[in-house]
Design an enzyme around this catalytic site. Structure first.
Site, PDB file in Angstrom:
ATOM      1  N   GLU A  90       0.737  -1.181  -0.112  1.00 15.62           N
ATOM      2  CA  GLU A  90       0.021  -0.037   0.169  1.00 15.62           C
ATOM      3  C   GLU A  90       0.918   1.288   0.119  1.00 15.62           C
ATOM      4  O   GLU A  90       1.884   1.153   0.556  1.00 15.62           O
ATOM      5  CB  GLU A  90      -1.034   0.008   1.174  1.00 15.62           C
ATOM      6  CG  GLU A  90      -1.919  -1.130   1.267  1.00 15.62           C
ATOM      7  CD  GLU A  90      -2.743  -1.184   2.374  1.00 15.62           C
ATOM      8  OE1 GLU A  90      -3.785  -1.916   2.403  1.00 15.62           O
ATOM      9  OE2 GLU A  90      -2.235  -0.569   3.321  1.00 15.62           O
ATOM     10  N   CYS A 103       3.272   8.641   0.658  1.00 17.44           N
ATOM     11  CA  CYS A 103       4.211   7.486   1.728  1.00 17.44           C
ATOM     12  C   CYS A 103       4.150   6.423   0.816  1.00 17.44           C
ATOM     13  O   CYS A 103       3.371   5.759   0.377  1.00 17.44           O
ATOM     14  CB  CYS A 103       3.075   7.523   2.882  1.00 17.44           C
ATOM     15  SG  CYS A 103       3.758   6.396   3.943  1.00 17.44           S
ATOM     16  N   CYS A 110       6.758  -6.382   7.340  1.00 13.98           N
ATOM     17  CA  CYS A 110       7.814  -6.236   8.242  1.00 13.98           C
ATOM     18  C   CYS A 110       8.311  -7.012   9.101  1.00 13.98           C
ATOM     19  O   CYS A 110       7.438  -7.565   9.720  1.00 13.98           O
ATOM     20  CB  CYS A 110       7.556  -4.766   8.833  1.00 13.98           C
ATOM     21  SG  CYS A 110       9.162  -4.053   9.756  1.00 13.98           S
ATOM     22  N   CYS A 114       6.973  -4.706  15.842  1.00 10.10           N
ATOM     23  CA  CYS A 114       6.473  -3.783  16.764  1.00 10.10           C
ATOM     24  C   CYS A 114       4.927  -3.969  17.089  1.00 10.10           C
ATOM     25  O   CYS A 114       4.259  -4.046  16.054  1.00 10.10           O
ATOM     26  CB  CYS A 114       6.571  -2.277  16.254  1.00 10.10           C
ATOM     27  SG  CYS A 114       8.405  -1.797  15.643  1.00 10.10           S
ATOM     28  N   CYS A 117       1.945  -1.904  15.705  1.00  6.96           N
ATOM     29  CA  CYS A 117       1.917  -1.697  14.268  1.00  6.96           C
ATOM     30  C   CYS A 117       1.105  -2.926  13.571  1.00  6.96           C
ATOM     31  O   CYS A 117       1.543  -3.789  13.632  1.00  6.96           O
ATOM     32  CB  CYS A 117       3.134  -1.609  13.788  1.00  6.96           C
ATOM     33  SG  CYS A 117       3.454  -1.316  12.271  1.00  6.96           S
ATOM     34  N   GLY A 159       6.891  -1.536   6.245  1.00  4.20           N
ATOM     35  CA  GLY A 159       8.438  -2.133   6.066  1.00  4.20           C
ATOM     36  C   GLY A 159       9.282  -1.286   6.773  1.00  4.20           C
ATOM     37  O   GLY A 159       9.212  -0.095   7.080  1.00  4.20           O
ATOM     38  N   SER A 213      11.563   6.587  14.616  1.00  2.57           N
ATOM     39  CA  SER A 213      10.313   6.071  15.617  1.00  2.57           C
ATOM     40  C   SER A 213      10.983   5.839  17.090  1.00  2.57           C
ATOM     41  O   SER A 213      11.318   4.672  17.143  1.00  2.57           O
ATOM     42  CB  SER A 213       9.709   5.014  15.118  1.00  2.57           C
ATOM     43  OG  SER A 213       9.058   5.234  13.737  1.00  2.57           O
ATOM     44  N   ASN A 215       9.257   6.503  20.136  1.00  5.66           N
ATOM     45  CA  ASN A 215       8.068   5.963  20.858  1.00  5.66           C
ATOM     46  C   ASN A 215       8.218   5.331  22.195  1.00  5.66           C
ATOM     47  O   ASN A 215       7.164   5.005  22.764  1.00  5.66           O
ATOM     48  CB  ASN A 215       7.883   4.520  20.144  1.00  5.66           C
ATOM     49  CG  ASN A 215       7.320   4.999  18.429  1.00  5.66           C
ATOM     50  OD1 ASN A 215       7.154   5.866  18.310  1.00  5.66           O
ATOM     51  ND2 ASN A 215       7.263   3.776  17.480  1.00  5.66           N
ATOM     52  N   CYS A 332      -0.550   5.883   9.611  1.00  2.44           N
ATOM     53  CA  CYS A 332       0.540   5.089  10.074  1.00  2.44           C
ATOM     54  C   CYS A 332       0.336   3.838  10.584  1.00  2.44           C
ATOM     55  O   CYS A 332      -0.476   3.953  11.631  1.00  2.44           O
ATOM     56  CB  CYS A 332       1.451   5.951  11.021  1.00  2.44           C
ATOM     57  SG  CYS A 332       1.957   7.556  10.274  1.00  2.44           S
TER      58      CYS A 332
HETATM   59  N1  SAH Z   1       9.554   1.062   9.657  1.00  4.90           N
HETATM   60  C1  SAH Z   1       9.565   2.521   9.721  1.00  4.90           C
HETATM   61  C2  SAH Z   1       8.572   3.186   8.720  1.00  4.90           C
HETATM   62  C3  SAH Z   1       7.334   2.617   8.788  1.00  4.90           C
HETATM   63  S1  SAH Z   1       6.204   2.811  10.148  1.00  4.90           S
HETATM   64  C4  SAH Z   1       9.447   2.960  11.093  1.00  4.90           C
HETATM   65  O1  SAH Z   1       9.107   2.121  12.199  1.00  4.90           O
HETATM   66  O2  SAH Z   1       9.897   4.112  11.343  1.00  4.90           O
HETATM   67  C5  SAH Z   1       5.730   4.291  10.012  1.00  4.90           C
HETATM   68  C6  SAH Z   1       5.401   5.282  11.341  1.00  4.90           C
HETATM   69  O3  SAH Z   1       4.272   4.662  11.832  1.00  4.90           O
HETATM   70  C7  SAH Z   1       6.517   4.767  12.476  1.00  4.90           C
HETATM   71  O4  SAH Z   1       6.733   5.940  13.167  1.00  4.90           O
HETATM   72  C8  SAH Z   1       5.645   4.113  13.730  1.00  4.90           C
HETATM   73  O5  SAH Z   1       6.016   4.250  14.915  1.00  4.90           O
HETATM   74  C9  SAH Z   1       4.136   4.520  13.147  1.00  4.90           C
HETATM   75  N2  SAH Z   1       3.005   3.590  13.655  1.00  4.90           N
HETATM   76  C10 SAH Z   1       3.029   2.348  13.627  1.00  4.90           C
HETATM   77  N3  SAH Z   1       1.835   1.785  13.851  1.00  4.90           N
HETATM   78  C11 SAH Z   1       0.933   2.945  14.440  1.00  4.90           C
HETATM   79  C12 SAH Z   1       0.006   2.931  15.046  1.00  4.90           C
HETATM   80  N4  SAH Z   1      -1.091   1.856  15.166  1.00  4.90           N
HETATM   81  N5  SAH Z   1      -0.633   4.185  15.293  1.00  4.90           N
HETATM   82  C13 SAH Z   1       0.097   5.148  14.937  1.00  4.90           C
HETATM   83  N6  SAH Z   1       1.392   5.176  14.452  1.00  4.90           N
HETATM   84  C14 SAH Z   1       1.818   4.028  14.172  1.00  4.90           C
HETATM   85 FE1  SF4 Z   2       8.118  -2.425  11.197  1.00  5.64          FE
HETATM   86 FE2  SF4 Z   2       7.690   0.245  11.236  1.00  5.64          FE
HETATM   87 FE3  SF4 Z   2       5.810  -1.301  11.802  1.00  5.64          FE
HETATM   88 FE4  SF4 Z   2       7.920  -1.479  13.504  1.00  5.64          FE
HETATM   89  S1  SF4 Z   2       6.554   0.254  13.262  1.00  5.64           S
HETATM   90  S2  SF4 Z   2       6.889  -3.225  12.500  1.00  5.64           S
HETATM   91  S3  SF4 Z   2       9.669  -1.089  11.961  1.00  5.64           S
HETATM   92  S4  SF4 Z   2       6.753  -0.995   9.817  1.00  5.64           S
END
Ligand code: SAH
Ligand code: SF4
Length: 342
Positions: A90, A103, A110, A114, A117, A159, A213, A215, A332
């Site tokens: 996507e 984006c 991935c 996390c 996510c 990813g 990220s 977090n 995100c």
């Molecule tokens: N893997 C990379 C880029 C993709 S994730 C990374 O982790 O940075 C893109 C962003 O989405 C990251 O900052 C992640 O912390 C955030 N993210 C993931 N799941 C989310 C959710 N459920 N709500 C809000 N942000 C989220």
């Molecule tokens: Fe992968 Fe980024 Fe999602 Fe973590 S937040 S699982 S690194 S896509």
């Protein structure tokens, strides 16, 4: 057969040399592919018919199929592409007042898992190759309305881009090459979960913007949310960020997903200030976006505001990222093939 959209400029130079053609042919081809967006070799009319016929024996121009597009009421568009092996990825077009951001996904799935996510919860399929990265840009072009232009590109889709390092750096080169897509390197941002060796390599090999990220503000909480923290804990990560070459004007973007009762306190904000001390950065606070089966909850708005105020008072620029396109799950961490039941 080779997809010309898998070629960097250097690859094209090698390819034309193999045909015994002059080097300027590589420049012509590169411009046909990325600037004139040729859909096939036949339309490259200033290249001799003889050479085009030779080229067509080994090469083609290949797009990926856009299976579906969903548009939210705020104008955010999420599109689903099918890759040659049937994998689905996507991408999201996000309009804001003065910009239109694309984006891009860097992997199908991935591997970093996390816990907050959706992409991370559904596992890893494979890295995207160069044409699968550039094709997200080409596909996005076809979705633009008259007069619309993509102003920014963020590698923040599905990813972990630094786990697909070589293709992502090749992609960044094409994005920022004046003869390629022609974006300024200030308009291209890569977001990572904090792969320390990759961050150091990126600093040495590319000049695009970095987002991280974070977090969490303690290893205990970060270990729980992001398993990668066990390998590259906060202290090591912050050291790599401090060493990241910023080339004058730029700053690092710190992303912080705010999760109810996990990382949303005044103490968290204060610890964040301490972690960031001396680092040229701005902070994006992203309220957690719940998804079906998620084990976390969205934070209270006032807690996000309190964190934001503490960080602002500490001298940082803070953005609370609204959940753009959340009703189509384009926000995100909500990305995964929706035909797979998302
Ligand atoms: N893997 C990379 C880029 C993709 S994730 C990374 O982790 O940075 C893109 C962003 O989405 C990251 O900052 C992640 O912390 C955030 N993210 C993931 N799941 C989310 C959710 N459920 N709500 C809000 N942000 C989220
Ligand atoms: Fe992968 Fe980024 Fe999602 Fe973590 S937040 S699982 S690194 S896509």
């Amino acid at each position: 057969m080779k997809n010309l959209r898998d070629f960097t400029y250097e690859d094209l130079q090698r390819e034309v040399a193999e045909y015994g053609e002059k080097p300027y042919r590589a420049t012509q081809l590169f411009s046909w592919i990325y600037q004139k967006r040729a859909a096939d070799i036949d339309s490259m009319t200033d290249i001799s018919k003889v050479f085009r016929e030779m080229l067509k024996e080994n090469c083609y121009v290949g797009a990926d199929t856009v299976l579906d597009v969903k548009e939210a009421s705020d104008g955010t568009k999420k599109f689903l592409s099918e890759l040659s092996d049937g994998s689905r990825i996507e991408s999201v077009l996000i309009p804001e007042s003065d910009r239109l951001t694309l984006c891009v996904s860097s992997q199908a799935g991935c591997a970093l898992g996390c816990k907050f996510c959706m992409t991370g919860m559904t596992g890893f399929t494979r890295n995207l190759n160069l044409s699968e990265l550039t094709n997200q840009v080409f596909s996005a072009f076809t979705l633009l309305q008259e007069g619309e232009h993509i102003t920014n590109i963020v590698l923040m889709g599905m990813g972990e881009p630094l786990n697909n390092f070589d293709n992502v750096v090749r992609f960044a080169k094409i994005l920022t090459d004046g003869k390629g897509f022609g974006f300024s390197h200030n308009k291209v941002t890569l977001s990572t979960a904090g792969l320390v060796p990759g961050i150091r390599r990126l600093g040495a090999e590319s000049n695009i913007n970095l987002a991280v990220s974070l977090n969490a503000t303690t290893d205990e909480v970060r270990d729980r949310l992001m398993p990668i923290n066990k390998k590259y804990p906060l202290e090591e990560l912050m050291e790599a960020l401090r060493d990241y070459p910023l080339q004058g004007k730029k700053h690092i973007t710190i992303e912080y997903v705010v999760i109810k009762n996990v990382n949303d306190t005044i103490e968290d904000a204060r610890r964040l200030l301490y972690l960031l001390r001396g680092l040229p950065c701005k902070v994006n606070l992203i309220p957690f976006n719940p998804f079906p089966g998620a084990r976390f909850q969205a934070p209270d708005a006032h807690k996000v505001m309190v964190m934001s105020k503490i960080l602002k008072d500490g001298g940082y620029t803070v953005m609370v990222r609204s959940s753009k396109g959340s009703e189509i799950q384009a926000a995100c961490g909500q990305l995964r093939g929706w035909h797979e039941g998302a």
